[in-house]
Design a protein around this motif. Structure first.
Motif, short mmCIF file in Angstrom:
data_model
loop_
_atom_site.label_atom_id
_atom_site.label_comp_id
_atom_site.label_asym_id
_atom_site.label_seq_id
_atom_site.Cartn_x
_atom_site.Cartn_y
_atom_site.Cartn_z
N HIS A 133 0.87 -1.18 0.00
CA HIS A 133 0.00 0.00 0.00
C HIS A 133 0.90 1.23 0.00
O HIS A 133 1.45 1.63 1.02
N ARG A 134 1.05 1.85 -1.17
CA ARG A 134 2.01 2.94 -1.32
C ARG A 134 1.41 4.31 -1.07
O ARG A 134 2.10 5.32 -1.21
N ARG A 135 0.15 4.37 -0.69
CA ARG A 135 -0.50 5.64 -0.43
C ARG A 135 -0.79 5.79 1.06
O ARG A 135 -0.70 4.84 1.81
N GLY A 136 -1.15 6.97 1.47
CA GLY A 136 -1.34 7.26 2.88
C GLY A 136 -2.68 6.79 3.40
O GLY A 136 -3.55 6.32 2.66
N HIS A 137 -2.85 6.96 4.72
CA HIS A 137 -4.10 6.51 5.33
C HIS A 137 -5.28 7.38 4.90
O HIS A 137 -6.41 6.91 4.85
N GLY A 138 -5.03 8.63 4.57
CA GLY A 138 -6.11 9.47 4.08
C GLY A 138 -6.67 8.97 2.76
O GLY A 138 -7.89 9.04 2.51
N ALA A 139 -5.78 8.47 1.90
CA ALA A 139 -6.25 7.91 0.63
C ALA A 139 -7.10 6.67 0.86
O ALA A 139 -8.06 6.41 0.12
N MET A 140 -6.77 5.90 1.89
CA MET A 140 -7.56 4.71 2.19
C MET A 140 -8.98 5.08 2.59
O MET A 140 -9.95 4.50 2.08
N TYR A 141 -9.12 6.05 3.50
CA TYR A 141 -10.46 6.48 3.90
C TYR A 141 -11.20 7.12 2.72
O TYR A 141 -12.42 6.92 2.55
N GLY A 142 -10.48 7.88 1.90
CA GLY A 142 -11.12 8.47 0.73
C GLY A 142 -11.59 7.44 -0.27
O GLY A 142 -12.65 7.58 -0.88
N GLY A 143 -10.82 6.36 -0.44
CA GLY A 143 -11.23 5.31 -1.37
C GLY A 143 -12.48 4.58 -0.91
O GLY A 143 -13.36 4.30 -1.71
N LEU A 144 -12.56 4.27 0.39
CA LEU A 144 -13.74 3.57 0.89
C LEU A 144 -14.97 4.47 0.90
O LEU A 144 -16.08 4.01 0.63
N ASN A 145 -14.79 5.75 1.21
CA ASN A 145 -15.95 6.64 1.33
C ASN A 145 -16.39 7.24 0.01
O ASN A 145 -17.59 7.48 -0.19
N ARG A 146 -15.46 7.46 -0.91
CA ARG A 146 -15.82 8.15 -2.16
C ARG A 146 -15.38 7.41 -3.42
O ARG A 146 -15.51 7.95 -4.52
N GLY A 147 -14.85 6.21 -3.27
CA GLY A 147 -14.51 5.42 -4.45
C GLY A 147 -15.76 4.89 -5.14
O GLY A 147 -16.86 4.92 -4.59
N ARG A 148 -15.59 4.39 -6.33
CA ARG A 148 -16.71 3.82 -7.09
C ARG A 148 -16.27 2.53 -7.76
O ARG A 148 -15.16 2.45 -8.31
N ILE A 149 -17.16 1.55 -7.71
CA ILE A 149 -16.93 0.25 -8.33
C ILE A 149 -18.09 -0.06 -9.26
O ILE A 149 -19.26 0.05 -8.85
N ASP A 150 -17.77 -0.43 -10.49
CA ASP A 150 -18.81 -0.86 -11.44
C ASP A 150 -19.20 -2.29 -11.07
O ASP A 150 -18.61 -3.27 -11.55
N VAL A 151 -20.19 -2.41 -10.20
CA VAL A 151 -20.55 -3.71 -9.63
C VAL A 151 -21.10 -4.64 -10.70
O VAL A 151 -20.80 -5.84 -10.70
N ASP A 152 -21.90 -4.14 -11.62
CA ASP A 152 -22.45 -5.00 -12.66
C ASP A 152 -21.35 -5.61 -13.52
O ASP A 152 -21.39 -6.81 -13.85
N ARG A 153 -20.37 -4.82 -13.85
CA ARG A 153 -19.25 -5.35 -14.64
C ARG A 153 -18.43 -6.35 -13.83
O ARG A 153 -17.98 -7.38 -14.36
N LEU A 154 -18.25 -6.06 -12.54
CA LEU A 154 -17.49 -6.98 -11.70
C LEU A 154 -18.21 -8.31 -11.54
O LEU A 154 -17.57 -9.37 -11.52
N ARG A 155 -19.52 -8.27 -11.42
CA ARG A 155 -20.27 -9.53 -11.35
C ARG A 155 -20.07 -10.37 -12.61
O ARG A 155 -19.95 -11.59 -12.55
N THR A 156 -20.05 -9.71 -13.77
CA THR A 156 -19.81 -10.43 -15.01
C THR A 156 -18.41 -11.04 -15.05
O THR A 156 -18.22 -12.16 -15.52
N VAL A 157 -17.43 -10.31 -14.53
CA VAL A 157 -16.06 -10.83 -14.47
C VAL A 157 -15.99 -12.06 -13.57
O VAL A 157 -15.34 -13.06 -13.91
#
Length: 497
Positions: free
Chosen positions: A75-99
């Motif tokens: 994990h090469r990024r800081g702890h702030g990036a971790m909280y930002g990823g969980l709170n404001r990240g986005r995942i294309d769930v429909d595409r991931l289900r297909t994968v």
């Protein structure tokens, strides 16, 4: 290749296991393709979410807190990036289900797919500021010590493996909300999984039907009726209380009989053997852990449906959902405990003796999903983060589903890296925890699509001495929609049967 080669653990056994050959080359290629496809499913904060997933797999021991993962070299990024990823990240769930549906899946005899559906709660009893919590049923140590605790219930669908194993292939995960009907959500979830499997070529015309097993908490007859247009066979446990009654097929109509023909046959009471006719099928199987397993099966047994619960909105006359009723009785459980009989119902009619044995053996494999839940909670730290937003909990859940899938794809690449006090384990018997122990070495040879971080310094944060003037809202726990229970309540008075 991942760039942080310095994180490679000096372990001769694992390095030997990575010698190239045709099988391992294909396994490396498959795992690398899956990592690249998952990276494309991340539409915001993708580098952070991807590195967080790698950190979960490369951490030593159980994950105690997500912020501890930011200290790992993966994990090469800081702890702030971790909280930002969980709170404001986005995942294309429909595409991931297909994968996920396109990955190699375990199969039973004859190439048959066996799926299991079950619910596992993320308990949040101390989170009044977290929205969309429900009362989750939790079993206690005693038989009657069950209780309801606020939390987020998640419904999972996974492909099972034959034989005694702790591996499953998770294909989907859905959080049940305050306005959701559990049966309707399960139907939509199973339909989506089966349709994606068919689209991915996992099932083709002429293949044996996909078996779906469930526990007693599901209305298996309702699932069988709604999913009758799909190539699936439902197998579910039915509760065997003193008031449990099903119906036998109606007897043939005798010539000269007047009046309306009956719709249902005689009663079949689970606790009254005198109401049981002669079973159509009886099998006896020797098992390793439970002694002899004896089954009795009756064909075309069905419940007498009423316009209630999941059948309340059904238009017209209620259908006759017939299937095979199975009574399973083993000699003993582990530690020579008494074994009460288990009642199963299958949507297949005209089942053979081989079908009956296949049904109850597939149902026993459903408990492998409990091992997956325990591994996710106790080792991967699924319920460890104290996340406020349910959307952040959904992102963390999908990250762990992908992490578990990577471990499954890396099974062929791992050799046992055991502790001095542990017994040796064959390569084909490694548990998910054992494979995770060597994943850091395997990761160094896999594709790593993340970009190099660009440090920008720390943010300004809250000014010194300033107070938080935005008090977080509080949310009630439980359902927010009261569903009608009778035909009269929905404006359709009439008979309920």
């Amino acid at each position: 290749m991942c760039s942080d080669q310095g994180a490679l653990t000096e372990t001769k056994a694992v390095r030997v296991s990575l010698l190239p050959d045709a099988v391992q080359r294909e396994a490396f290629a498959q795992a690398s393709r899956f990592r690249s496809e998952f990276y494309e499913c991340l539409t915001a904060r993708r580098d952070e979410l991807f590195e967080l997933m790698d950190a979960v797999l490369c951490a030593d021991g159980a994950v105690r807190s997500p912020v501890d993962l930011t200290l790992l070299p993966e994990h090469r990024r800081g702890h702030g990036a971790m909280y930002g990823g969980l709170n404001r990240g986005r995942i294309d769930v429909d595409r991931l289900r297909t994968v996920l549906a396109g990955q190699p899946l375990p199969r039973f005899e004859g190439g048959r797919l066996v799926l299991a559906v079950d619910v596992s709660p993320w308990l949040r009893s101390d989170a009044p500021c977290s929205a969309e919590r429900l009362f989750c049923h939790v079993y206690g140590r005693a038989k009657t010590a069950s209780q309801f605790i606020p939390g987020w219930p998640y419904s999972f669908v996974a492909a099972l493996e034959p034989g005694a194993t702790s591996w499953t292939a998770i294909l989907d995960g859905v959080r049940l909300g305050p306005t959701d009907d559990a049966t309707a959500v399960t139907v939509a979830q199973l339909r989506g999984v089966v349709e994606r499997l068919i689209a991915a070529g996992q099932w083709q015309a002429g293949d044996p039907h996909i078996v779906i097993v469930s526990d007693a908490g599901y209305d298996v007859t309702r699932l069988a009726w709604v999913l009758r247009d799909l190539p699936v066979e439902l197998v579910g446990r039915v509760r065997s209380g003193p008031d449990r009654v099903m119906r036998l097929p109606k007897p043939p109509r005798q010539p000269g009989t007047n009046g309306r023909p009956p719709k249902h046959g005689p009663e079949f009471r689970f606790t009254k053997p005198q109401t049981w006719p002669e079973p159509a099928i009886t099998t006896v199987t020797d098992t390793t852990n439970y002694g002899k397993a004896q089954t009795q099966a009756w064909d075309r047994v069905h419940p007498r449906l009423t316009h209630r619960s999941s059948w309340l909105d059904h238009d017209g006359e209620l259908p006759l959902v017939e299937g095979t009723l199975i009574r399973l009785k083993v000699e003993h459980l582990s530690k020579d405990r008494d074994a009460p009989p288990v009642w199963l119902w299958s949507s297949k009619i005209g089942a053979t003796a081989d079908d009956v044995d296949r049904f109850w053996q597939a149902f026993l494999r459903r408990f492998d999903l409990e091992h997956t839940f325990r591994f996710a909670k106790q080792t991967l730290g699924w319920t460890t983060p104290r996340l406020r937003a349910p959307q952040a909990a959904d992102r963390w859940t999908w990250i762990l589903i992908v992490a578990h899938t990577q471990l499954r794809l890396a099974r062929l690449l791992a050799t046992d890296l055991r502790r001095p006090w542990e017994k040796p384990t064959a390569a084909d018997r490694l548990t998910p925890a054992r494979v995770r122990r060597v994943f850091r070495n395997i990761r160094a040879h896999l594709a790593c699509p993340t970009r190099v971080p660009k440090p920008q310094g720390t943010g300004p944060g809250r000014p010194p001495g300033a107070k938080n003037r935005h008090r977080a809202p509080r949310y009630d726990v439980g359902k927010t929609v009261k569903r009608p229970e009778t035909l009269k309540a929905i404006g359709k008075p009439g008979r309920s049967w």
